[in-house]
Design an enzyme around this catalytic site. Sequence first.
Site, mmCIF file in Angstrom:
data_model
loop_
_atom_site.group_PDB
_atom_site.id
_atom_site.type_symbol
_atom_site.label_atom_id
_atom_site.label_comp_id
_atom_site.label_asym_id
_atom_site.label_seq_id
_atom_site.Cartn_x
_atom_site.Cartn_y
_atom_site.Cartn_z
ATOM 1 N N LYS A 96 0.849 -1.196 0.000
ATOM 2 C CA LYS A 96 0.000 0.000 0.000
ATOM 3 C C LYS A 96 0.883 1.243 0.000
ATOM 4 C CE LYS A 96 -3.596 0.174 2.725
ATOM 5 N NZ LYS A 96 -4.343 0.085 4.009
HETATM 6 C C1 E4P Z 1 -7.439 1.316 4.245
HETATM 7 O O1 E4P Z 1 -6.700 1.402 3.282
HETATM 8 C C2 E4P Z 1 -7.387 2.366 5.278
HETATM 9 O O2 E4P Z 1 -6.164 2.245 5.905
HETATM 10 C C3 E4P Z 1 -8.468 2.253 6.306
HETATM 11 O O3 E4P Z 1 -9.632 1.681 5.782
HETATM 12 C C4 E4P Z 1 -8.757 3.581 6.962
HETATM 13 O O4 E4P Z 1 -9.885 3.437 7.771
HETATM 14 P P1 E4P Z 1 -10.264 4.479 8.904
HETATM 15 O O5 E4P Z 1 -10.647 5.764 8.228
HETATM 16 O O6 E4P Z 1 -11.418 3.839 9.618
HETATM 17 O O7 E4P Z 1 -9.069 4.644 9.782
#
Ligand code: E4P
Length: 225
Positions: free
Chosen positions: A86
Amino acid sequence: MKFIIDFANLDQIKEMYEYYPLEGVTTNPSILAKEGKNPYEVLKAIREFIGTEAELHVQVVSLNAEGMIEEAHRIQKELGANTYVKIPVSREGLKAIKALAVEGANITATAIYTQMQAYLAGKAGAHYAAPYVNRIDNLGADGVKVAKDIHDIFKKNGLKTEVLAASFKNSQQVLELARYGVGAATVAPDVIEGLVKLDSVTAAVAAFTKDFEGLCGEGKTMVDC
Ligand code: E4P
């Protein structure tokens, strides 16, 4: 729409896998920090549990492209096939995505708040683009609409990149994107549980059980009636 869990606690991942049709695990640095252990220890245990067929998404933390690329190499080496690196879609992130795509790495472009970030990440070679639905909502914009637009932009421009919608806070956001047919959604356990926690379902099941017990006796089921 692929259905992925956004979490890093192995016990809870195991429990959720028993109940729900999950197809992989996503993490981010904040999720890993909650475990309070070395991230590779946590991630390797998750990989061992989900197997090499399932997707595991792991985020880099460097702020420059060279650092991101170096992290990506270590992540791939430690966690093997079907690991998606990522990379936040910043200017440096796009440089890293371009370089890693040439190497054939699996890339999830993350921290996406705008359609143009996703478009550029797709053109740079990312496999997934992760718009943060709820965080976009919290900015006063429409997270579901941003995710749908990105899906359309990919299809209309012939890009193979899929939306991996992330940051959900309620079942409506997930439902809307399932209805639209986006590629994948990653959802935290509490929101997943909310998808089936319906008072009407509980009441319907209780009424069936009561009627059946009236017929066969208390505690009886189709096994022992
Ligand atoms: C996924 O890529 C993100 O890291 C994650 O879904 C962020 O979620 P949040 O906004 O609940 O922290």
